[in-house]
Design a protein around this motif. Structure first.
Motif, PDB file in Angstrom:
ATOM      1  N   GLU A  43     -91.652 -44.206 -63.272  1.00  0.00           N
ATOM      2  CA  GLU A  43     -93.216 -44.724 -61.819  1.00  0.00           C
ATOM      3  C   GLU A  43     -94.596 -45.180 -62.371  1.00  0.00           C
ATOM      4  N   ARG A  44     -95.066 -44.567 -63.392  1.00  0.00           N
ATOM      5  CA  ARG A  44     -96.325 -44.776 -63.957  1.00  0.00           C
ATOM      6  C   ARG A  44     -96.046 -45.758 -65.395  1.00  0.00           C
ATOM      7  N   ASP A  45     -97.285 -46.446 -65.872  1.00  0.00           N
ATOM      8  CA  ASP A  45     -97.570 -46.774 -66.874  1.00  0.00           C
ATOM      9  C   ASP A  45     -98.637 -46.586 -66.921  1.00  0.00           C
ATOM     10  N   ILE A  46     -98.756 -45.517 -68.384  1.00  0.00           N
ATOM     11  CA  ILE A  46     -99.728 -45.148 -69.062  1.00  0.00           C
ATOM     12  C   ILE A  46    -101.088 -46.469 -69.457  1.00  0.00           C
ATOM     13  N   LEU A  47    -100.966 -47.392 -70.006  1.00  0.00           N
ATOM     14  CA  LEU A  47    -102.076 -48.379 -70.221  1.00  0.00           C
ATOM     15  C   LEU A  47    -102.866 -48.575 -69.371  1.00  0.00           C
ATOM     16  N   LYS A  48    -103.889 -48.685 -69.690  1.00  0.00           N
ATOM     17  CA  LYS A  48    -104.892 -48.818 -69.130  1.00  0.00           C
ATOM     18  C   LYS A  48    -104.514 -51.047 -68.812  1.00  0.00           C
ATOM     19  N   THR A  49    -103.895 -52.009 -69.666  1.00  0.00           N
ATOM     20  CA  THR A  49    -103.486 -53.163 -69.342  1.00  0.00           C
ATOM     21  C   THR A  49    -102.397 -52.825 -69.681  1.00  0.00           C
ATOM     22  N   PRO A  50    -101.264 -53.131 -69.098  1.00  0.00           N
ATOM     23  CA  PRO A  50     -99.174 -53.493 -69.685  1.00  0.00           C
ATOM     24  C   PRO A  50     -99.725 -54.655 -70.745  1.00  0.00           C
ATOM     25  N   LEU A  51     -98.255 -54.310 -71.496  1.00  0.00           N
ATOM     26  CA  LEU A  51     -97.456 -55.350 -72.145  1.00  0.00           C
ATOM     27  C   LEU A  51     -97.638 -56.649 -71.699  1.00  0.00           C
ATOM     28  N   ASN A  52     -97.835 -57.947 -72.185  1.00  0.00           N
ATOM     29  CA  ASN A  52     -97.863 -58.754 -71.548  1.00  0.00           C
ATOM     30  C   ASN A  52     -95.794 -59.724 -71.242  1.00  0.00           C
ATOM     31  N   SER A  53     -95.259 -59.335 -70.120  1.00  0.00           N
ATOM     32  CA  SER A  53     -94.419 -59.708 -70.721  1.00  0.00           C
ATOM     33  C   SER A  53     -93.596 -59.230 -69.020  1.00  0.00           C
ATOM     34  N   ASP A  54     -92.875 -61.049 -68.996  1.00  0.00           N
ATOM     35  CA  ASP A  54     -92.248 -60.815 -67.535  1.00  0.00           C
ATOM     36  C   ASP A  54     -90.391 -60.842 -66.868  1.00  0.00           C
ATOM     37  N   GLY A  55     -90.170 -59.756 -68.303  1.00  0.00           N
ATOM     38  CA  GLY A  55     -89.336 -59.183 -68.229  1.00  0.00           C
ATOM     39  C   GLY A  55     -88.149 -59.649 -68.860  1.00  0.00           C
ATOM     40  N   GLN A  56     -88.444 -61.056 -69.620  1.00  0.00           N
ATOM     41  CA  GLN A  56     -87.464 -62.576 -69.917  1.00  0.00           C
ATOM     42  C   GLN A  56     -88.156 -62.246 -71.487  1.00  0.00           C
ATOM     43  N   THR A  57     -89.474 -62.147 -71.669  1.00  0.00           N
ATOM     44  CA  THR A  57     -89.947 -62.653 -72.955  1.00  0.00           C
ATOM     45  C   THR A  57     -91.172 -61.004 -73.226  1.00  0.00           C
TER      46      THR A  57
END
Length: 370
Positions: free
Chosen positions: A331-345
């Motif tokens: 439901e939530r991310d624990i990171l301040k800034t999520p990883l750089n992902s578009d779902g494909q890479t």
């Protein structure tokens, strides 16, 4: 001399998004009791780690991890030099038998602190990067409306490659694969993951029943110890991927000797840390096995460790996407800034260490194990 000065932990039980609960032959992953780890060294460097373990799969969780850390693992490394990290990993092995996911959480934090001390991304400290982007896939499970809803959620999140959880009844699994293929499209990457659920005869029948749907691979078709069965299933038109059969290096050697797989799914948690994953990838690659970074439903810290290891790992598969999905299931991310992902890479950044920080409310929960 830079030494390990403190080790802190905080337990977290993230809420799994109900539409993405994964149900496979080893059970339903609808709950995770994880333990986050933070180390501080005498020069002020810090590092983050994650014990992404579940009792039904690995036999570890936040409760077992915190006990082992306080009882034996923290005393084994506190006050010791940070470099080389491999020596601290050896000390943990001497202090506690097994518990690779718990050790991996600490190991990741140590490697993170080491890379931050050097001022380089963890992938560089691990010997890379050999690449800066990693293709990824998402797991699908269920049937009928349930399968449709899972797929729609994954598609909306950007995923375009998938694997279907099977390992139940061959005929019913074949029907479900046909459903999944209709949903994702004829040209979409779609693999299979049985989680060791079949007996050998059923696995062979499954391959015959599913061939017309053009699945890309079959992951762990039979029980982890049935390497002879895995070997027998090779050469039938599907790449065989070893997952539960391979935790540490000794398991990988056994799979190689038995010629039991075409590819191997390596985990930070199963291996006991990111450095060991890269070393295992080197061995697998030397013997011609493709390497995939597998997932135990990691949060953001664990996914960042997967990303850096994948970018440093020789032989990372160009055919089979890895499972670096991070907080997608929660439901939530624990990171301040999520990883750089578009779902494909997923894309590697250039920040030191893992390159991630936890949200302030999560960071406030860390407490020393001293």
């Amino acid at each position: 001399m830079n030494t390990v000065d403190d080790l802190e932990v905080t337990a977290i039980s993230p809420v799994v998004r109900p539409e993405l609960v994964v149900a496979g032959a080893r059970g339903t992953h609808d709950h995770s009791d994880f333990l986050l780890v933070r180390v501080t060294t005498s020069d002020g460097s810090t590092g983050l780690g994650e014990v992404s373990a579940t009792l039904q799969w690995s036999g570890e969780d936040a409760g077992t991890a915190e006990y082992l850390i306080k009882k034996a693992l923290a005393p084994a490394i506190l006050g010791r030099p940070l470099i080389p990290v491999a020596d601290l990993e050896r000390r943990m092995d001497e202090a506690v038998a097994g518990a690779p996911f718990t050790k991996a959480g600490i190991s990741t934090a140590l490697w993170d602190a080491y890379a931050r001390m050097l001022g380089v991304p963890l992938a560089v400290a691990l010997g890379g990067p050999l690449r800066t982007t990693v293709p990824v896939k998402c797991s699908l499970s269920g049937s009928g409306q349930r399968l449709h809803d899972v797929y729609q959620s994954a598609f909306a999140a950007g995923f375009r490659s998938y694997k279907l959880k099977i390992g139940f009844d061959p005929e019913d699994d074949a029907r479900r694969l046909a459903e999944a293929r209709k949903l994702v499209g004829a040209d979409t990457f779609l693999g299979l993951d049985a989680n060791g659920g079949y007996r050998l005869g059923d696995a062979a029948r499954t391959i015959e029943l599913m061939r017309d749907q053009d699945p890309a691979f079959l992951e762990q078709p039979v029980a982890p110890g049935d390497l002879a069965g895995m070997q027998e299933l090779r050469g039938r038109g599907l790449s065989i991927v070893a997952d539960e059969s391979v935790f540490g290096t000794e398991d990988l050697v056994s799979v190689i000797r038995a010629e039991a797989a075409d590819a191997v799914s390596l985990y930070i948690g199963k291996a006991g840390g990111p450095g060991r994953v890269v070393a295992m990838a080197q061995l697998a690659n030397a013997f011609g096995l493709d390497v995939v970074l597998g997932s135990n439903g990691e949060l953001g810290i664990g996914a960042a460790a997967q990303l850096h290891a994948a970018c440093a790992a020789p032989g990372l598969s160009a055919r089979i996407p890895s499972d670096i999905i991070g907080a997608h299931y929660y439901e939530r991310d624990i990171l301040k800034t999520p990883l750089n992902s578009d779902g494909q890479t997923v894309r590697l950044g250039d920040a030191p260490g893992l390159g991630v920080e936890v949200a302030d409310d999560i960071a406030a929960g860390f407490r020393s194990v001293r």
